[in-house]
Each structure stands twice: as structure tokens, then as C-alpha cells.
Design an enzyme around this catalytic site. Structure first.
Site, mmCIF file in Angstrom:
data_model
loop_
_atom_site.group_PDB
_atom_site.id
_atom_site.type_symbol
_atom_site.label_atom_id
_atom_site.label_comp_id
_atom_site.label_asym_id
_atom_site.label_seq_id
_atom_site.Cartn_x
_atom_site.Cartn_y
_atom_site.Cartn_z
ATOM 1 C CB SER A 279 40.546 29.672 39.791
ATOM 2 O OG SER A 279 40.199 31.006 39.414
ATOM 3 C CG ASP A 280 46.859 32.099 39.530
ATOM 4 O OD1 ASP A 280 46.551 33.309 39.582
ATOM 5 O OD2 ASP A 280 48.022 31.700 39.667
ATOM 6 C CD1 TRP A 281 43.574 36.599 34.842
ATOM 7 C CD2 TRP A 281 43.435 37.937 36.621
ATOM 8 N NE1 TRP A 281 43.021 37.769 34.421
ATOM 9 C CE2 TRP A 281 42.925 38.624 35.494
ATOM 10 C CE3 TRP A 281 43.455 38.592 37.849
ATOM 11 C CZ2 TRP A 281 42.428 39.928 35.564
ATOM 12 C CZ3 TRP A 281 42.967 39.890 37.924
ATOM 13 C CH2 TRP A 281 42.464 40.542 36.800
#
Length: 746
Positions: A279-281
Site C-alpha cells: 500500500s502507499d503510506w
């Protein structure tokens, strides 16, 4: 023996060699899969969940690593500490599974190359690949084995701060350069100590953020998603990329992180990708803000079902997977598969066999050959946009007034996303021009302390130096913090009082060269009228100063070409070359500027065509544009035949002549238009390009090839097809190429 006999033997040997290589790769893959399966069978549920968790670096992770509760750490770059953490993972945890250390290594590590958008302006995949190989060598020497690059989001909006991190607006150019970046980071083998895992991001459509506002929603029709935004990611898969990252955006209401369509259907089923997705942050958690899920438990469920193997930074996986399994909302098989894909990459990377960084391999930074490569990249990235009266290159006898807020900014020239960049290595334009022309020939005054300065206190000294000079070199633009993630701008003029200072300098009567260092295309149309020459330098990195000095002095003849369209004014955005024609395309012969419209003119007096009455329909500079100190003439365009079947190749030939006074490099570009489709097609699409070196007066016959299958698009039934019909093909130095021919597909 006859020559044909040697050729036959050579072909046989090549076949045997290739077969052996394929068998070796298959055996290695099978061996890794066997090791992964053996490990999966031994793992507890807690250990499986741990592999799916990525945490930020810092203190306090020892016990979690010891318990197998962490699969990856990001933002840790101390090799001593990384070795210590790996020792805990390998020797003190129950199963000895190594962690993978990640970092944003975007356009260099210590040796900083131009921002990716600048690298795209080189149109040189070999050079881009070399830059990423160097970044991988430097980063891996600290223990970093995974980078969140390349960013291959198609970017059509200069307001979006992350356009700096992109490779521009074109799917083909982005595909070629993105694949080169993957190969550079990952090397010939992931098992090489100097290789790091690449990550294709952001899947998908993040670059279409509405209004250019970061993290915003994207409204992308399915056909445009397939034909424009997805091809660079497919090219990354074909290049062997081993990880993907989900985007922050939602597409038509579905956040990327929760999209089964993107990660299950497209990535895994259609493209057969078998690496893993991060995932992104905090993007799983952020689906709550999207209004897509009610709570963290549902966020974890939707992300995992969508196919996101690992969660970055937040803990929705760690806190909720057990409960979701107990409730029957998740099947253990989906967890096993997610872990299987993570472990496979760790084995491929050699972390189980060689987890530690040897002391002799540590801190291999800024070698002479690395700095030379960075200089070459910076030189090739700079785009000459204007050169009235052949002002450039400068003469060695000229006295230069070097002015502007970016002329001596060692940090700012590095650009966005340089967490590990060392500004003490930077050579600024001031230092480089003094070295090139002599200190007595370079009179310096910054005029403004930073690009955003809003007062004129430094103007007097700048004007004083200008009056004593033969020529003014104004180095302006925007500081690095004004572009990049979360740094979108609604007004993309030169910030601060730069325009005012340029106008005052022009009043001295001295020739003025405008050099722009920026992370995006800026709307410089009006102010560039005050400049006799314009060089777009992007944020050029560590060696930006020497690269600029070489161009100004004529040691290097500019060859950069724009990877994005430059609008005249921000109101023209989005503006891109591969647009549709519309039913009423603009006509250059009938466009009338707003202030020239007669009073009480009838409503239909302008022809009712697609344009702005105050800005027209053309950009300031088109995609692919870039001048040289010399000139090139294209002629004699031919193709191998005029009728093609779908399985054939179009062979294009043309003459190009260097008709100017300097040796140079031209980037020839090939564009195609499908004149009639069962859905409307773009007015032009880039299908090939080639860098061509020519000495002054030299003429050369150049060949290019385009597969007919590369003309495919998704038709009205969403089938990918090459339709029969007539096509037009152009060759030239930018997207406004006029030398053309036609062909048909049967």
C-alpha cells in the site's frame, strides 16, 4: 564450410544457450517456490501477519522482529543498525526470515540525478537506466534493498506537484523509460548485492488527480484507463518489476487500495504478475476518509481481498486479520497467498543467503564515474526553448552577470524526494561558471534570497552587476519544496518577484538568458518575451552547475526534448498533445484574439470552434519540443509498403541532415494517427523515437520500425484491436512534425 553452415551452427548454439538459460531460470523459480512452500507450512498465523506489515524505521522494533511480527522496515539507512536488525531476524527469530529494508530512492541516493521529469527530457533510456543502476549501488551499500520507484503515472497537469516525479504525459515514452528504470534498479539479477527491488507506482491513475490537487479523486473512463494510464505499468511488468504500490486516489469512487479490478483482474489475472503489492503510506486506513469503508477492520478486509499484500505504516492488518479470519470474512488461503508472494521476492533478492552488508561494501558514494554520469544526465535533460539571434553559446570573452535566486543554491537544485541527497556534493551554476569563464568574468548578485522572495531589496545590486556585464544569465524557477508530493500549485508562474526582477534587468539593454530550475512546467510565456534565450533545466541534481556551464559555453550542444506540453497560461490545463480532434477542431486561420473581436459582433463570428478566445488553442511549447545550436532538416520519408496486415511491421526510412554550424544530437520522433476508428482516436500518438548524432553538414538515412500490433486500442466493445483502415504517419523533431505519409491496415 559455407557461411550458411556457420550461421546454422551459430543459431543452434544460441538456441541451446537460450534453452539452458530458460531451464536454469525455471529451476531457480521452482527451487524458490519449494522453499517458500516449506516455510509457509511452518509459519504461525502471527508470523504470516508479520510478513504483511511494514513499519517506519526508528527505535523499538527489536522485539517485534524477534517475534516475526515485521516483514519490512522503511526509512532506515544506517548499515550498522540494519545489520543488527537483520541479525535479530535471521538468528533470533523462530524461522529466521529476513526483513526487507525500503527507502524512497527516486532520482539518486547521495549522487543526485535530475528529477525524473528532467530525466524524461533526455529521451535516453540507456542513460536513465545507468542513473538507476548507480542509485541502486549507492543505496544497497547502506542495506537498502527496495525502492519506491519508478513512478510511472501519466501526468497531464502541471499544477500537480508530483509531476516532478513522473516521466511526463506520454504512455509510450513513460513505458520505455519506466522499463529502463526497473532494469537499472534491479540489475541483471536481484541476487546481485548491488541490486534493489523496484516498485511500479502508483497503480493506477494517480496522475489524473482532479484539479491537480494531490490525493484527489480521478475520473478516468475505462477506455482511457486501458489505453493511456495502464500501458506503462504493463511495460514495467514485462521488464521484470517485482513490486507494485497502490495509489492514494479513487477511480470512479473506488480507492485504488481497495480495487479488485486493478490488482486481482488486471495485475494478476491478465498480466500474470507474481510479485507483491504494498500500500502507499496509510492508504488502507485512508479508505475510511474516502467513505469507502466504515472502520479499520473493513479497511483491512477490502485491501487484502483487493490484493494488497503489505500495509505501509498503519496497522489495520496487524490489528484485524485474526478477527476477520475468525468471522469468516477472510479465508486463510488469501493470507497464505499474500505471504507467499512476499517471501518469493525475499528469496529472489538473496536475503536468506546474504542478508548482511559487508563493511567493505558500505558507503560507496559519489565516485568519479557516478558524478560524470550525473553530469551527462543533467546536460541531456536541459531543454533549449529559445535562442534569438543565436545568442548562445556565449563567447569566452563576454562578461557575465549571473543573477537569480537559484544561481547558487546547492540544496535547491537537487529537487524533490532526495532524503539522502548530499548538498555538499552539489556544484552550483555560480561555481561552475566561475570555473568555466573565470572569476573575473562572472559578476554575481542573487537579487532574491529565495525563489519566493516578495520584496525588491536585492534589485539594486543585481542591476548594478548587470550594467557592468555583456550578458545577463538569470537562474530562477522554484525551490525544491514547491514541487513534489502534497505541493500542488494553482498559479504556476515564477514565484515571488522574479518576473519583476527580470523586467528591471531587461531595462539595462543587455541580452538576457533565462534559465529555469523547476519541478514542473511553469507558465513562463509572458516573462520569456523579456529573454533572448531560455533554457529549461528542471531540478538538475548534483552536477547541474557544470552541465549548465557546458551548455552556455558551447561545450555541449543541447539535445533535450520536452516530455510534457507547456501551457501558455494555467487556464489551458489540462493540455496534452495526444488529445482528440473534437467535432469542431480549432482552425488557425479563423482564430481571433479576444481584444480583436469587434464590438457587438454576432455570436457565430468566430466560427464556433474549440479554443479559448484569450489563449487560443496552441500550447507555449509542444510535447517533444527542444532546440539545438544547430538545425536539422528531415526529408525523403518512405515506408516499406502502403498496405499491412496486423502481424506485420512498418519499416520507416527518412533522411536527416545537420544543416547548421555545430555537431549535435537530434531526437527524431515518429507519430501515428488512426484516421477513423469505431471510437474517436487521438490526433497523434508517439510510437517510436531515436537519438541521432550528426556532425555539422552530415546527412544520414535513418530507419525505424513500428509493429502494426502496436496500433491497437480498446474499441467500443472494450476489445483491444487494430482496426482496418487508413493511418497517417509523421516524422520530425517534435509533436508538431509535418513530414508525413499514409498507409492502410487490411
Amino acid at each position: 564450410m559455407r557461411k550458411s553452415g556457420y550461421i546454422f551452427i551459430g543459431v543452434v548454439l544460441l538456441f541451446i544457450y537460450s534453452s539452458c538459460q530458460m531451464n536454469e531460470q525455471t529451476n531457480n523459480a521452482s527451487e524458490i517456490d519449494n522453499k517458500v512452500e516449506a516455510l509457509i507450512q511452518q509459519m504461525t498465523l502471527d508470523e504470516k501477519i508479520g510478513q504483511m506489515c511494514q513499519v517506519n524505521g526508528g527505535q523499538g522494533h527489536d522485539e517485534s522482529i524477534r517475534n516475526g511480527a515485521i516483514g519490512s522496515i522503511l526509512n532506515e539507512v544506517d548499515p550498522v543498525n540494519i545489520n543488527r536488525l537483520q541479525k535479530i531476524a535471521l538468528e533470533e527469530s523462530r524461522l529466521g526470515i529476513p526483513i526487507i529494508v525500503a527507502r524512497d530512492v527516486i532520482h539518486g541516493f547521495k549522487t543526485v540525478f535530475p528529477i525524473p521529469l528532467g530525466q524524461a527530457a533526455t529521451w535516453n533510456p540507456e542513460l536513465v537506466q545507468e542513473g538507476c543502476r548507480i542509485a541502486a549501488k549507492e543505496a544497497s551499500s547502506t542495506g537498502v534493498k527496495w525502492t519506491f520507484a519508478p513512478m510511472i503515472d501519466i501526468s497531464r497537469d502541471a499544477r500537480w506537484g508530483r509531476i516532478a516525479e513522473s516521466l511526463g504525459e506520454d504512455p509510450y515514452l513513460t513505458s520505455v523509460l519506466g522499463a529502463a528504470m526497473v532494469k537499472g534498479f534491479q540489475g541483471d539479477s536481484l541476487n546481485d548485492q548491488t541490486s534493489i527491488v523496484a516498485c511500479a507506482k502508483h497503480f493506477a491513475g494517480y496522475g489524473a488527480a482532479e484539479g491537480g490537487r494531490d490525493y484527489n479523486s480521478t475520473l478516468i473512463p475505462p477506455r482511457e484507463l486501458r489505453d493511456i494510464y495502464l500501458p506503462p505499468f504493463k511495460a514495467a511488468v514485462d521488464a521484470g518489476v517485482r513490486t507494485f504500490m497502490s495509489g492514494f486516489n479513487d477511480i470512479d469512487g473506488v480507492p485504488s487500495t481497495g480495487s479488485e479490478f486493478l490488482f486481482r483482474q488486471v495485475l494478476r489475472e491478465e498480466w500474470q504478475f507474481d510479485g507483491f503489492v504494498v500500500s502507499d503510506w496509510a492508504s488502507p486506513w485512508e479508505m475510511i476518509n474516502h467513505g469507502f469503508v466504515a472502520d479499520e477492520k473493513e479497511a483491512a478486509k477490502r485491501s487484502i481481498i483487493a490484493g494488497v499484500n503489505m500495509e505501509m505504516a498503519t496497522t489495520t492488518y496487524r490489528d484485524n486479520i485474526k478477527a476477520l479470519l475468525d468471522e469468516g470474512a477472510l479465508d486463510i488461503k488469501i493470507i497464505d497467498q499474500a505471504v507467499r508472494e512476499i517471501l518469493r521476492v525475499k528469496f529472489e533478492l538473496g536475503l536468506f543467503d546474504n542478508p548482511y552488508i559487508a563493511e567493505e561494501s558500505q558507503n560507496q558514494f559519489a565516485k568519479a564515474e557516478y558524478l560524470e554520469a550525473a553530469k551527462q544526465a543533467a546536460s541531456q535533460s536541459m531543454v533549449l526553448l529559445k535562442n534569438d539571434e543565436k545568442l548562445l553559446p556565449l563567447k569566452s570573452t563576454q562578461k557575465i552577470a549571473l543573477i537569480g535566486p537559484m544561481a547558487n543554491q546547492a540544496y535547491e537544485q537537487l529537487g524533490t524526494w532526495i532524503f539522502d541527497g548530499d548538498s555538499t556534493l552539489s556544484i552550483t551554476p555560480l561555481t561552475a561558471l566561475q570555473n568555466e569563464f573565470g572569476k573575473d568574468k562572472v559578476l554575481f548578485a542573487e537579487g532574491m534570497s529565495i525563489s519566493r522572495t516578495r520584496h525588491n531589496k536585492g534589485f539594486r545590486q543585481a542591476i548594478k552587476q548587470a550594467k557592468k556585464s555583456d550578458v545577463i544569465v538569470f537562474v530562477g524557477g522554484e525551490e525544491s519544496i514547491l514541487s513534489g508530493e502534497a505541493h500542488s500549485r494553482a498559479n504556476i508562474d515564477l514565484p515571488g518577484v522574479q518576473n519583476d526582477l527580470i523586467k528591471e534587468l531587461k531595462k539595462t539593454g543587455k541580452p538576457l538568458i533565462l534559465v529555469v530550475m523547476a519541478g514542473r512546467p511553469l507558465t513562463i510565456g509572458e516573462i520569456s518575451k523579456y529573454a533572448d534565450a531560455v533554457i529549461y533545466a528542471w531540478h538538475p541534481g548534483t552536477m547541474g552547475g557544470p552541465a549548465l556551464a557546458d551548455i552556455l559555453s558551447g561545450k555541449y550542444n543541447p539535445s533535450g526534448k520536452l516530455p510534457v506540453t507547456f501551457p501558455k497560461v494555467v487556464g489551458q490545463i489540462p493540455m496534452y498533445y495526444n488529445h482528440k480532434n473534437t467535432g469542431r477542431p480549432a482552425n488557425p486561420d479563423s482564430w481571433t484574439q479576444m481584444y480583436d473581436i469587434p464590438v457587438k459582433a454576432p455570436q457565430t463570428s468566430l466560427g464556433n470552434e474549440s479554443h479559448y478566445i484569450d489563449a487560443g488553442y496552441e500550447p507555449l511549447y509542444p510535447f517533444g519540443y527542444g532546440l539545438s545550436y544547430t538545425t536539422y532538416e528531415y526529408s525523403e520519408l518512405t515506408i516499406n509498403k502502403t498496405n499491412f496486415n496486423r502481424d506485420e511491421t512498418i519499416e520507416v526510412s527518412f533522411n536527416i541532415e545537420n544543416t547548421g554550424e555545430f555537431d549535435g544530437v537530434e531526437i527524431a520522433q515518429l507519430y501515428v494517427r488512426d484516421l477513423v476508428g469505431n471510437v474517436s482516436r487521438p490526433v497523434k500518438e508517439l510510437k517510436a523515437f531515436k537519438r541521432i548524432s550528426l556532425q555539422k553538414g552530415e546527412q544520414s538515412t535513418i530507419s525505424m520500425e513500428v509493429k502494426v500490433s502496436d496500433l491497437a486500442f480498446h474499441n467500443i466493445e472494450m476489445e483491444k484491436v487494430v482496426e482496418a483502415g487508413e493511418f497517417q504517419l509523421w516524422i520530425g523533431g517534435d509533436s508538431n512534425a509535418t513530414l508525413s505519409t499514409k498507409f492502410t491496415v487490411n
